[in-house]
Design a protein around this motif. Structure first.
Motif, PDB file in Angstrom:
ATOM      1  N   TYR A 151       0.820  -1.214   0.000  1.00 16.63           N
ATOM      2  CA  TYR A 151       0.000   0.000   0.000  1.00 16.63           C
ATOM      3  C   TYR A 151       0.852   1.261   0.000  1.00 16.63           C
ATOM      4  CZ  TYR A 151      -4.171  -2.819   0.735  1.00 16.63           C
ATOM      5  OH  TYR A 151      -5.196  -3.713   0.582  1.00 16.63           O
ATOM      6  N   MET A 152       2.017   1.201   0.605  1.00 17.46           N
ATOM      7  CA  MET A 152       2.914   2.361   0.565  1.00 17.46           C
ATOM      8  C   MET A 152       3.382   2.627  -0.853  1.00 17.46           C
ATOM      9  SD  MET A 152       5.112   1.779   4.057  1.00 17.46           S
ATOM     10  CE  MET A 152       4.270   1.727   5.653  1.00 17.46           C
ATOM     11  N   GLU A 153       3.762   1.580  -1.561  1.00 14.30           N
ATOM     12  CA  GLU A 153       4.184   1.750  -2.951  1.00 14.30           C
ATOM     13  C   GLU A 153       3.016   2.205  -3.824  1.00 14.30           C
ATOM     14  OE1 GLU A 153       7.915  -1.416  -3.045  1.00 14.30           O
ATOM     15  OE2 GLU A 153       5.929  -2.071  -3.692  1.00 14.30           O
ATOM     16  N   ASP A 154       1.821   1.682  -3.555  1.00 12.21           N
ATOM     17  CA  ASP A 154       0.633   2.123  -4.298  1.00 12.21           C
ATOM     18  C   ASP A 154       0.369   3.611  -4.076  1.00 12.21           C
ATOM     19  OD1 ASP A 154       0.275  -0.437  -5.217  1.00 12.21           O
ATOM     20  OD2 ASP A 154      -1.403  -0.909  -3.871  1.00 12.21           O
ATOM     21  N   ALA A 155       0.705   4.111  -2.877  1.00 12.52           N
ATOM     22  CA  ALA A 155       0.483   5.520  -2.537  1.00 12.52           C
ATOM     23  C   ALA A 155       1.600   6.423  -3.037  1.00 12.52           C
ATOM     24  CB  ALA A 155       0.337   5.670  -1.024  1.00 12.52           C
ATOM     25  N   GLY A 156       2.589   5.856  -3.720  1.00 15.05           N
ATOM     26  CA  GLY A 156       3.680   6.648  -4.259  1.00 15.05           C
ATOM     27  C   GLY A 156       4.836   6.847  -3.305  1.00 15.05           C
ATOM     28  N   LEU A 157       4.840   6.116  -2.174  1.00 18.95           N
ATOM     29  CA  LEU A 157       5.958   6.206  -1.233  1.00 18.95           C
ATOM     30  C   LEU A 157       7.115   5.330  -1.736  1.00 18.95           C
ATOM     31  CD1 LEU A 157       4.015   5.929   2.150  1.00 18.95           C
ATOM     32  CD2 LEU A 157       4.623   7.985   0.895  1.00 18.95           C
ATOM     33  N   GLU A 158       8.313   5.684  -1.333  1.00 17.36           N
ATOM     34  CA  GLU A 158       9.496   4.904  -1.705  1.00 17.36           C
ATOM     35  C   GLU A 158       9.940   4.070  -0.508  1.00 17.36           C
ATOM     36  OE1 GLU A 158      14.066   5.511  -3.419  1.00 17.36           O
ATOM     37  OE2 GLU A 158      12.821   7.259  -2.905  1.00 17.36           O
ATOM     38  N   VAL A 159       9.844   2.759  -0.621  1.00 18.32           N
ATOM     39  CA  VAL A 159      10.290   1.863   0.446  1.00 18.32           C
ATOM     40  C   VAL A 159      11.783   1.627   0.237  1.00 18.32           C
ATOM     41  CG1 VAL A 159      10.016  -0.378   1.550  1.00 18.32           C
ATOM     42  CG2 VAL A 159       8.009   0.805   0.634  1.00 18.32           C
ATOM     43  N   VAL A 160      12.603   2.293   1.029  1.00 13.46           N
ATOM     44  CA  VAL A 160      14.055   2.295   0.816  1.00 13.46           C
ATOM     45  C   VAL A 160      14.767   1.180   1.578  1.00 13.46           C
ATOM     46  CG1 VAL A 160      14.079   4.765   0.355  1.00 13.46           C
ATOM     47  CG2 VAL A 160      14.407   3.957   2.703  1.00 13.46           C
ATOM     48  N   PHE A 161      14.032   0.479   2.454  1.00 14.03           N
ATOM     49  CA  PHE A 161      14.654  -0.587   3.263  1.00 14.03           C
ATOM     50  C   PHE A 161      13.550  -1.539   3.699  1.00 14.03           C
ATOM     51  CE2 PHE A 161      16.230  -2.489   7.182  1.00 14.03           C
ATOM     52  CZ  PHE A 161      17.574  -2.738   6.912  1.00 14.03           C
ATOM     53  N   PHE A 162      13.801  -2.848   3.565  1.00 11.57           N
ATOM     54  CA  PHE A 162      12.829  -3.863   3.980  1.00 11.57           C
ATOM     55  C   PHE A 162      13.618  -5.076   4.457  1.00 11.57           C
ATOM     56  CE2 PHE A 162       9.864  -7.349   3.553  1.00 11.57           C
ATOM     57  CZ  PHE A 162       8.623  -6.795   3.860  1.00 11.57           C
ATOM     58  N   ASP A 163      13.545  -5.362   5.773  1.00 12.38           N
ATOM     59  CA  ASP A 163      14.355  -6.452   6.307  1.00 12.38           C
ATOM     60  C   ASP A 163      13.703  -6.995   7.585  1.00 12.38           C
ATOM     61  OD1 ASP A 163      16.390  -8.280   6.494  1.00 12.38           O
ATOM     62  OD2 ASP A 163      18.005  -6.801   6.625  1.00 12.38           O
ATOM     63  N   ALA A 164      14.277  -8.077   8.105  1.00 10.96           N
ATOM     64  CA  ALA A 164      13.730  -8.739   9.290  1.00 10.96           C
ATOM     65  C   ALA A 164      14.769  -8.815  10.394  1.00 10.96           C
ATOM     66  CB  ALA A 164      13.250 -10.142   8.941  1.00 10.96           C
ATOM     67  N   ILE A 165      14.270  -8.846  11.631  1.00 13.58           N
ATOM     68  CA  ILE A 165      15.114  -9.125  12.787  1.00 13.58           C
ATOM     69  C   ILE A 165      14.718 -10.484  13.349  1.00 13.58           C
ATOM     70  CG2 ILE A 165      15.411  -6.687  13.381  1.00 13.58           C
ATOM     71  CD1 ILE A 165      13.294  -7.182  15.640  1.00 13.58           C
ATOM     72  N   THR A 166      15.524 -10.993  14.253  1.00 12.43           N
ATOM     73  CA  THR A 166      15.215 -12.240  14.951  1.00 12.43           C
ATOM     74  C   THR A 166      14.688 -11.904  16.334  1.00 12.43           C
ATOM     75  OG1 THR A 166      16.979 -13.395  13.773  1.00 12.43           O
ATOM     76  CG2 THR A 166      16.124 -14.437  15.785  1.00 12.43           C
ATOM     77  N   PRO A 167      13.474 -12.338  16.673  1.00  8.55           N
ATOM     78  CA  PRO A 167      12.919 -12.026  17.990  1.00  8.55           C
ATOM     79  C   PRO A 167      13.812 -12.522  19.124  1.00  8.55           C
ATOM     80  CG  PRO A 167      11.230 -12.917  16.552  1.00  8.55           C
ATOM     81  CD  PRO A 167      12.534 -13.111  15.850  1.00  8.55           C
ATOM     82  N   LYS A 168      13.783 -11.807  20.229  1.00  9.99           N
ATOM     83  CA  LYS A 168      14.445 -12.154  21.491  1.00  9.99           C
ATOM     84  C   LYS A 168      15.957 -11.930  21.483  1.00  9.99           C
ATOM     85  CE  LYS A 168      10.880 -15.498  22.837  1.00  9.99           C
ATOM     86  NZ  LYS A 168      10.593 -16.833  23.382  1.00  9.99           N
ATOM     87  N   GLU A 169      16.494 -11.399  20.404  1.00  9.99           N
ATOM     88  CA  GLU A 169      17.898 -11.024  20.448  1.00  9.99           C
ATOM     89  C   GLU A 169      18.061  -9.758  21.290  1.00  9.99           C
ATOM     90  OE1 GLU A 169      19.604 -10.722  16.576  1.00  9.99           O
ATOM     91  OE2 GLU A 169      19.751 -12.903  16.329  1.00  9.99           O
ATOM     92  N   LYS A 170      19.284  -9.484  21.713  1.00  4.67           N
ATOM     93  CA  LYS A 170      19.546  -8.348  22.603  1.00  4.67           C
ATOM     94  C   LYS A 170      20.223  -7.166  21.915  1.00  4.67           C
ATOM     95  CE  LYS A 170      17.832 -10.630  26.021  1.00  4.67           C
ATOM     96  NZ  LYS A 170      16.460 -10.282  26.489  1.00  4.67           N
ATOM     97  N   ASP A 171      20.658  -7.357  20.684  1.00  6.35           N
ATOM     98  CA  ASP A 171      21.394  -6.288  20.017  1.00  6.35           C
ATOM     99  C   ASP A 171      20.954  -6.195  18.553  1.00  6.35           C
ATOM    100  OD1 ASP A 171      23.124  -4.432  19.040  1.00  6.35           O
ATOM    101  OD2 ASP A 171      24.967  -5.461  19.633  1.00  6.35           O
ATOM    102  N   TYR A 172      20.293  -5.095  18.215  1.00  9.23           N
ATOM    103  CA  TYR A 172      19.819  -4.871  16.854  1.00  9.23           C
ATOM    104  C   TYR A 172      20.547  -3.696  16.184  1.00  9.23           C
ATOM    105  CZ  TYR A 172      15.964  -7.953  18.233  1.00  9.23           C
ATOM    106  OH  TYR A 172      15.220  -9.026  18.669  1.00  9.23           O
ATOM    107  N   THR A 173      21.684  -3.317  16.729  1.00  8.52           N
ATOM    108  CA  THR A 173      22.377  -2.142  16.192  1.00  8.52           C
ATOM    109  C   THR A 173      22.856  -2.344  14.757  1.00  8.52           C
ATOM    110  OG1 THR A 173      24.445  -2.879  17.249  1.00  8.52           O
ATOM    111  CG2 THR A 173      23.093  -1.283  18.456  1.00  8.52           C
TER     112      THR A 173
END
Length: 383
Positions: free
Chosen positions: A191-213
């Motif tokens: 829907y963001m792309e349909d609205a003309g927004l630019e999705v510049v980053f799309f990624d996943a994290i692993t739940p319960k980790e302690k460091d997402y830096t």
């Protein structure tokens, strides 16, 4: 003669007791309603506050008023999925073995999904008040419903809010690969792309980790104006704090799994205030009479208003079940499902008007809003 008289008297007493017992009406069978919830584990707050408490209060009320179907009491059966998908299947089997014909729950879509298949195979009516992953109702289960609103509609709301309200263009999205979070992320991206927004980053994290830096550093390099996290509140609390550590100053947005006072406690008010939450309305912001009565009853029962945004949706799951039982004069899951699919219309829900359910069992309509956290750590409507 004395012995004969004693025997006659004893025999008479036994016959009297037997006759009295025969005249006593048999106890009517209970209506067994189960609920599946994370009563322990990472999401225990929502299991206790969002599911258990409202159900126990409403069942007490119905039973005190004489029950349903001519005096049958509701027997509420609990099962703890421990915030874990594997345990959810075991908990679901517990409810099946206990003879539940109707089940409400669970919280996380990743727990509701395996349970829904077991309930479907057992012929049980299953209503989730919270699990919003779109794919849950794409399996063709005729007795599966939800009183919450699906992730595709939240994704559309988020896209429109960023585009029209915030006036931003560059967006980053992070999810955690769970059923709910990945689904919301995918719909939001569309829907963001349909609205003309630019999705510049799309990624996943692993739940319960302690460091997402590391992922936050890469996200920062993409130079978004807004970043949208679609996972759960424990990870959101860590992300917002570590975003400050890496100097990420883009606006953080989160989905409805972060609308939770535990998020404020984990993140701290200073950091929680930096976040915008897309979510269903908080209980205190529900204006209709049914909601006000529910809130006052809840406060009288527990000494405070509901702390979970999901309590009204759980209440509505129970209330549409009661409505279906009363209208069909039955607790047969097939008859109840048929009524909910074809006849329930414009039901005055606590969470808002329920226009009905579509052919997949999804609640029609949408009710999302945007919230922030104030200086007191309270969720307040975006202004």
């Amino acid at each position: 003669m004395r012995k004969i008289m004693v025997c006659v008297v004893v025999l008479g007493l036994l016959l009297s007791v037997s006759a009295a017992c025969a005249q006593q009406p048999k106890a009517k069978p209970t209506i067994k309603i189960g609920y599946l919830a994370p009563l322990t584990g990472d999401w225990a707050f929502e299991g206790q506050e969002g599911i258990k408490k409202p159900l126990e209060m409403l069942v007490e009320q119905v039973n005190k008023q004489g029950g349903l179907l001519g005096g049958r009491q509701i027997e509420l059966i609990s099962a703890d999925d421990q915030s874990d998908a594997k345990q959810a299947a075991l908990a679901a089997q517990k409810l099946i073995t206990a003879g539940a014909k109707i089940v409400i729950g669970s919280y996380a879509s990743t727990c509701t999904e395996p349970a829904s298949q077991l309930f479907n195979d057992a012929g049980i009516l299953h209503i989730t008040p919270i699990s919003t992953a779109t794919r849950l109702t794409e399996k063709g289960y005729k007795r599966f419903f939800r009183t919450c609103v699906t992730d595709d509609k939240q994704g559309l709301f988020a896209a429109e809010f960023i585009s029209k309200t915030l006036g931003k263009k560059r967006v980053a999205i992070i999810h955690d690969n769970t059923t709910y979070a990945k689904g919301l992320a995918d719909w939001s991206k569309k829907y963001m792309e349909d609205a003309g927004l630019e999705v510049v980053f799309f990624d996943a994290i692993t739940p319960k980790e302690k460091d997402y830096t590391a992922v936050l550093t890469r996200l920062k390099a993409a130079k978004p104006e807004v970043w949208y996290f679609t996972g759960y509140y424990p990870e959101a609390a860590l992300l917002v704090r570590q975003a400050a550590d890496v100097g990420l100053d883009a606006q953080m947005m989160v989905g409805n799994a972060v609308n939770n006072p535990e998020f404020v406690k984990m993140a701290g008010i200073e950091f929680a205030k930096r976040v915008i939450i897309t979510t269903e309305p908080m209980p205190k912001d529900l204006p209709w009479p049914e909601a006000r009565k529910f809130l006052e009853d809840y406060k009288a029962r527990y000494g405070e208003y509901p702390r979970s945004v999901w309590a009204p949706f759980t209440a509505d799951a129970f209330r549409v079940i009661v409505e279906a039982i009363n209208r069909t004069n039955s607790d047969d899951p097939a008859k109840l499902a048929e009524y909910l699919h074809n006849e329930l219309k414009d039901f005055p829900g606590i969470s808002g008007l329920i226009p009905g359910f579509d052919e997949k069992g999804d609640r029609k309509g949408t009710i999302h809003m945007a919230y922030t956290v104030n200086d007191q750590g309270e969720f307040v409507l975006w202004k």
